[in-house]
Design a protein around this motif. Structure first.
Motif, PDB file in Angstrom:
ATOM      1  N   TYR B  25       0.835  -1.203   0.000  1.00 23.92           N
ATOM      2  CA  TYR B  25       0.000   0.000   0.000  1.00 23.92           C
ATOM      3  C   TYR B  25       0.873   1.258   0.000  1.00 23.92           C
ATOM      4  O   TYR B  25       0.596   2.218  -0.705  1.00 23.92           O
ATOM      5  N   ALA B  26       1.929   1.223   0.808  1.00 26.09           N
ATOM      6  CA  ALA B  26       2.783   2.409   0.930  1.00 26.09           C
ATOM      7  C   ALA B  26       3.451   2.735  -0.401  1.00 26.09           C
ATOM      8  O   ALA B  26       3.410   3.876  -0.863  1.00 26.09           O
ATOM      9  N   VAL B  27       4.068   1.734  -1.037  1.00 30.05           N
ATOM     10  CA  VAL B  27       4.777   2.005  -2.301  1.00 30.05           C
ATOM     11  C   VAL B  27       3.786   2.455  -3.373  1.00 30.05           C
ATOM     12  O   VAL B  27       4.056   3.401  -4.124  1.00 30.05           O
ATOM     13  N   LEU B  28       2.629   1.803  -3.433  1.00 28.05           N
ATOM     14  CA  LEU B  28       1.658   2.155  -4.472  1.00 28.05           C
ATOM     15  C   LEU B  28       1.029   3.522  -4.216  1.00 28.05           C
ATOM     16  O   LEU B  28       0.889   4.325  -5.133  1.00 28.05           O
ATOM     17  N   SER B  29       0.672   3.788  -2.948  1.00 23.36           N
ATOM     18  CA  SER B  29       0.020   5.076  -2.706  1.00 23.36           C
ATOM     19  C   SER B  29       1.027   6.223  -2.804  1.00 23.36           C
ATOM     20  O   SER B  29       0.671   7.335  -3.171  1.00 23.36           O
ATOM     21  N   LEU B  30       2.296   5.924  -2.534  1.00 29.77           N
ATOM     22  CA  LEU B  30       3.342   6.926  -2.721  1.00 29.77           C
ATOM     23  C   LEU B  30       3.394   7.373  -4.182  1.00 29.77           C
ATOM     24  O   LEU B  30       3.428   8.569  -4.485  1.00 29.77           O
ATOM     25  N   GLY B  31       3.387   6.407  -5.090  1.00 27.25           N
ATOM     26  CA  GLY B  31       3.390   6.728  -6.520  1.00 27.25           C
ATOM     27  C   GLY B  31       2.157   7.523  -6.919  1.00 27.25           C
ATOM     28  O   GLY B  31       2.249   8.524  -7.632  1.00 27.25           O
ATOM     29  N   ILE B  41      -3.548  14.315 -11.805  1.00 27.05           N
ATOM     30  CA  ILE B  41      -4.210  13.190 -12.482  1.00 27.05           C
ATOM     31  C   ILE B  41      -4.371  12.069 -11.463  1.00 27.05           C
ATOM     32  O   ILE B  41      -3.424  11.725 -10.762  1.00 27.05           O
ATOM     33  N   ILE B  42      -5.583  11.552 -11.373  1.00 33.05           N
ATOM     34  CA  ILE B  42      -5.823  10.386 -10.526  1.00 33.05           C
ATOM     35  C   ILE B  42      -5.525   9.174 -11.389  1.00 33.05           C
ATOM     36  O   ILE B  42      -6.277   8.835 -12.290  1.00 33.05           O
ATOM     37  N   ASN B  43      -4.369   8.551 -11.138  1.00 31.19           N
ATOM     38  CA  ASN B  43      -3.867   7.534 -12.059  1.00 31.19           C
ATOM     39  C   ASN B  43      -4.531   6.177 -11.824  1.00 31.19           C
ATOM     40  O   ASN B  43      -4.014   5.341 -11.095  1.00 31.19           O
ATOM     41  N   VAL B 233      -5.875   0.802  -2.335  1.00 34.22           N
ATOM     42  CA  VAL B 233      -4.815   1.815  -2.347  1.00 34.22           C
ATOM     43  C   VAL B 233      -5.408   3.213  -2.510  1.00 34.22           C
ATOM     44  O   VAL B 233      -4.940   4.169  -1.882  1.00 34.22           O
ATOM     45  N   PHE B 234      -6.441   3.329  -3.305  1.00 23.52           N
ATOM     46  CA  PHE B 234      -7.096   4.637  -3.430  1.00 23.52           C
ATOM     47  C   PHE B 234      -7.669   5.089  -2.091  1.00 23.52           C
ATOM     48  O   PHE B 234      -7.546   6.254  -1.720  1.00 23.52           O
ATOM     49  N   ALA B 235      -8.269   4.150  -1.377  1.00 21.21           N
ATOM     50  CA  ALA B 235      -8.790   4.495  -0.054  1.00 21.21           C
ATOM     51  C   ALA B 235      -7.646   4.966   0.846  1.00 21.21           C
ATOM     52  O   ALA B 235      -7.786   5.944   1.591  1.00 21.21           O
ATOM     53  N   VAL B 236      -6.489   4.289   0.752  1.00 18.79           N
ATOM     54  CA  VAL B 236      -5.323   4.683   1.548  1.00 18.79           C
ATOM     55  C   VAL B 236      -4.909   6.113   1.218  1.00 18.79           C
ATOM     56  O   VAL B 236      -4.646   6.925   2.110  1.00 18.79           O
ATOM     57  N   VAL B 237      -4.881   6.436  -0.074  1.00 16.59           N
ATOM     58  CA  VAL B 237      -4.460   7.780  -0.484  1.00 16.59           C
ATOM     59  C   VAL B 237      -5.455   8.827   0.027  1.00 16.59           C
ATOM     60  O   VAL B 237      -5.066   9.890   0.496  1.00 16.59           O
ATOM     61  N   VAL B 238      -6.725   8.497  -0.038  1.00 15.80           N
ATOM     62  CA  VAL B 238      -7.749   9.444   0.429  1.00 15.80           C
ATOM     63  C   VAL B 238      -7.601   9.664   1.940  1.00 15.80           C
ATOM     64  O   VAL B 238      -7.674  10.791   2.427  1.00 15.80           O
ATOM     65  N   ILE B 239      -7.342   8.571   2.681  1.00 16.69           N
ATOM     66  CA  ILE B 239      -7.180   8.702   4.132  1.00 16.69           C
ATOM     67  C   ILE B 239      -5.938   9.514   4.461  1.00 16.69           C
ATOM     68  O   ILE B 239      -5.949  10.390   5.315  1.00 16.69           O
ATOM     69  N   GLY B 240      -4.846   9.234   3.763  1.00 12.11           N
ATOM     70  CA  GLY B 240      -3.584   9.921   4.039  1.00 12.11           C
ATOM     71  C   GLY B 240      -3.604  11.365   3.590  1.00 12.11           C
ATOM     72  O   GLY B 240      -2.928  12.215   4.149  1.00 12.11           O
ATOM     73  N   GLY B 241      -4.371  11.668   2.582  1.00 11.24           N
ATOM     74  CA  GLY B 241      -4.381  13.024   2.038  1.00 11.24           C
ATOM     75  C   GLY B 241      -3.684  13.042   0.703  1.00 11.24           C
ATOM     76  O   GLY B 241      -2.510  12.697   0.612  1.00 11.24           O
ATOM     77  N   MET B 242      -4.403  13.441  -0.331  1.00 15.47           N
ATOM     78  CA  MET B 242      -3.847  13.487  -1.682  1.00 15.47           C
ATOM     79  C   MET B 242      -2.608  14.379  -1.727  1.00 15.47           C
ATOM     80  O   MET B 242      -2.614  15.475  -1.192  1.00 15.47           O
ATOM     81  N   GLY B 243      -1.568  13.900  -2.348  1.00 14.55           N
ATOM     82  CA  GLY B 243      -0.412  14.748  -2.577  1.00 14.55           C
ATOM     83  C   GLY B 243       0.554  14.843  -1.410  1.00 14.55           C
ATOM     84  O   GLY B 243       1.532  15.564  -1.475  1.00 14.55           O
ATOM     85  N   SER B 244       0.312  14.103  -0.308  1.00 11.26           N
ATOM     86  CA  SER B 244       1.263  14.159   0.801  1.00 11.26           C
ATOM     87  C   SER B 244       2.136  12.905   0.795  1.00 11.26           C
ATOM     88  O   SER B 244       1.638  11.784   0.861  1.00 11.26           O
ATOM     89  N   ILE B 245       3.448  13.098   0.708  1.00 10.54           N
ATOM     90  CA  ILE B 245       4.372  11.978   0.527  1.00 10.54           C
ATOM     91  C   ILE B 245       4.487  11.151   1.807  1.00 10.54           C
ATOM     92  O   ILE B 245       4.268   9.944   1.810  1.00 10.54           O
ATOM     93  N   ILE B 277     -12.738   3.301   7.874  1.00 16.90           N
ATOM     94  CA  ILE B 277     -11.831   4.361   8.335  1.00 16.90           C
ATOM     95  C   ILE B 277     -11.891   5.543   7.370  1.00 16.90           C
ATOM     96  O   ILE B 277     -11.924   6.707   7.778  1.00 16.90           O
ATOM     97  N   MET B 278     -11.953   5.225   6.071  1.00 18.49           N
ATOM     98  CA  MET B 278     -12.006   6.293   5.073  1.00 18.49           C
ATOM     99  C   MET B 278     -13.230   7.188   5.295  1.00 18.49           C
ATOM    100  O   MET B 278     -13.123   8.419   5.261  1.00 18.49           O
ATOM    101  N   VAL B 279     -14.362   6.568   5.552  1.00 17.33           N
ATOM    102  CA  VAL B 279     -15.587   7.352   5.759  1.00 17.33           C
ATOM    103  C   VAL B 279     -15.423   8.272   6.969  1.00 17.33           C
ATOM    104  O   VAL B 279     -15.712   9.471   6.905  1.00 17.33           O
ATOM    105  N   VAL B 280     -14.903   7.700   8.066  1.00 12.33           N
ATOM    106  CA  VAL B 280     -14.750   8.494   9.281  1.00 12.33           C
ATOM    107  C   VAL B 280     -13.776   9.658   9.045  1.00 12.33           C
ATOM    108  O   VAL B 280     -14.050  10.806   9.411  1.00 12.33           O
ATOM    109  N   VAL B 281     -12.638   9.359   8.388  1.00 13.91           N
ATOM    110  CA  VAL B 281     -11.645  10.407   8.142  1.00 13.91           C
ATOM    111  C   VAL B 281     -12.230  11.499   7.249  1.00 13.91           C
ATOM    112  O   VAL B 281     -12.043  12.694   7.506  1.00 13.91           O
TER     113      VAL B 281
END
Lengths: 240, 294
Positions: B25-31, B41-43, B233-245, B277-281
């Motif tokens: 998840y980390a490597v993919l959401s990092l990319g 672009i949402i890849n 992975v998309f859910a992970v990115v949404v939880i972490g915040g788009m664009g934050s490394i 978790i995504m919904v709550v965040v």
């Protein structure tokens, strides 16, 4: 209009410049020119096209036509990122300090375009506040410090033509005074400067020539020597 | 020793599985975060590009005799180059348009890429054996740790840290951050932003392919392996915040572990916990845990 121009020292000549953002046509055939070492101002009301003039020179509008000759070279069709490398430095409206970069990273960001720019040490000497806060986030600086940073940033690159957009906006009088000193010093060092300015009292004593822009074209050119005689007309144009 | 009357071996086993999923998840959401930050672009092709990584490693081994270690370097480069071609020929026309267009285009690309691999290789999984040097495992006393799985976690963390360091601590990273924040001003300073965008997309895609090669010996190599993973992975990115490394890395690892442990505590919820978790965040912090409000 440009009868006083000596051809050998002419640095920038803008002829019949039209600029567009998408469908909106902002500049309608702008003409002006600039000699090496001169400081000119672009005056006018908000929305008259002053900022767009700077952006059009830098290729930051969606379309432009006409002619922009810089140092003998037509730059109208040059890729945007290549234009600054000819020697232009830009301080955008609202300073454009990057929040995701530290003060020092902001300072070092623009690529060096000539080898004779000021060194980082020299700039820290000129703006001691920046040296003290070099590790801070760029946007944590005060407005005045951010403006110093925006100026220092392009002086490091070796740019010798500076396009400055509203550098006194929202700053305390004592900072404006300091900026005036900096510009006087830069003029002494033979920098060529285009100043977009709302604060006419700041710009008036510094400039060689004033261009009044209205509705996207040059409405009036006033030489420094004729300034006093034209004051009432200027007030009318600028609505101040 | 039991916790909640569940043997500790089970806890550690799931913790390890969670850590491995989290590493992916980390490597993919990092990319994804990198690409979104700079390209807007949402890849959606990210899962397909991850699958390409695994598949090219398998093809390399099966038909060309290219071993795992060579594939681990070579495949991300090759897939990264396909990313560069996609960016230069298609994506670059979309930057000024709504996010939806980039999403649709990359979604279409994902379908095409997956369709091609299904056409040639079918949907059944292909086995990829663990390289000899990483076979076997280590007994840690409280659990048995397979060497390859330990390697996946370490390699992912190294790549994540390397990427973070490049972006946050180097000059090229400063260009990248500045370009994410204000591309127009970067151009006005003479930075070649279009080139940077191309390279960033290529690197993001290469990261996905790298994860794909790492995954090949663990999961079945099959054309849809990416589309199963990418939604999470998309859910992970949404939880972490788009664009934050850093957000992408930390959230990826943490959610992998949360998911793994949920499997022990209440297995039926394990596939939905991340979405809950995504919904709550999203309700509490719409910009994500590490995101900046616009």
């Amino acid at each position: 209009m440009t009868s006083a121009v000596k051809p050998h020292s002419e640095l920038l000549r803008v002829t019949d410049l039209h600029a567009y953002y998408g469908e909106s046509h902002i500049l309608h055939g702008l003409d002006f020119s600039l000699n090496r070492g001169e400081l000119i101002t672009l005056l006018g009301r908000n929305g008259a096209g002053r900022t767009t003039t700077l952006k059009a020179i830098l290729g930051l509008v969606s379309r432009r036509t006409g002619s922009i000759i810089f140092n003998g070279q037509e730059i109208l069709n040059l890729a945007t990122h290549k234009i600054p490398h000819l020697g232009l430095g830009y301080v955008p409206e609202e300073r454009g300090i990057f929040a995701s970069l530290s003060v020092e990273e902001n300072l070092l960001l623009p690529p060096q375009i000539r080898s004779d720019g000021m060194s980082v040490e020299e700039l820290y000497e000129m703006f001691p506040n920046l040296a003290e806060r070099r590790k801070s986030q760029g946007t944590r600086l005060s407005g005045g410090e951010q403006q110093m940073l925006a100026l220092a940033r392009i002086l490091r690159t070796g740019a010798y033509v500076l396009l400055l957009d509203e550098i006194t906006e929202g700053l305390a009088p004592v900072i404006v005074e300091k900026l005036g000193e900096v510009l006087t010093e830069l003029k002494k060092r033979n920098y060529t400067i285009i100043l977009v300015e709302q604060n006419f009292r700041f710009a008036a004593p510094l400039a060689d020539r004033h261009y009044v822009i209205e509705h996207g074209h040059i409405e009036k050119v006033i030489e420094q020597a004729d300034l006093a005689a034209n004051m009432s007309m200027l007030h009318e144009y600028l609505g101040v | 020793m039991d916790i909640f009357s569940i043997p500790s071996q089970v806890w550690f086993g799931q913790l390890l599985i969670g850590l491995i999923n989290g590493a992916f998840y980390a490597v993919l959401s990092l990319g994804l975060a990198l690409i979104f930050g700079l390209l807007n672009i949402i890849n959606f092709a990210h899962g397909a590009q991850y699958m390409m990584g695994a598949f090219l490693a398998w093809i390399g081994l099966t038909y060309l005799g290219i071993n795992y270690w060579v594939a681990l370097v070579l495949v991300p480069i090759v897939v990264g180059i396909t990313g560069v071609i996609i960016e230069r020929t298609m994506l670059k026309h979309l930057y000024k348009m709504d996010h939806l267009y980039g999403l649709l285009l990359t979604f279409g690309l994902a379908l095409v890429i997956e369709g091609l691999f299904r056409h040639f290789y079918g949907v059944s999984g292909q086995p990829y054996s663990i390289p000899d040097s990483l076979k076997g495992g280590t007994n840690l006393g409280f659990m048995f740790l397979p060497n390859y799985r330990a390697w996946v976690v370490v390699a992912s963390l190294v790549v994540c840290f390397f990427t973070w360091y490049m972006i946050e601590r180097t000059r090229i990273g400063a260009y990248l951050r500045a370009g994410t924040e204000n591309p127009e001003l970067c151009q006005a300073f003479g930075i070649n932003v279009p080139l940077m965008i191309t390279l960033a997309y290529g690197y993001g895609v290469a990261l996905a392919a790298f994860a794909g090669v790492l995954a090949a010996p663990i999961f079945q190599v099959q054309p849809l392996m990416g589309s199963n993973l990418i939604i999470v992975v998309f859910a992970v990115v949404v939880i972490g915040g788009m664009g934050s490394i850093m957000g992408a890395i930390a959230t990826g690892l943490a959610l992998g572990i949360v998911e793994g442990l949920t499997k022990v505590i209440y297995p039926p919820a394990s596939s939905t916990i991340i979405f809950m978790i995504m919904v709550v965040v999203l309700l509490i912090r719409p910009a994500g845990l590490f995101g900046r409000e616009q």
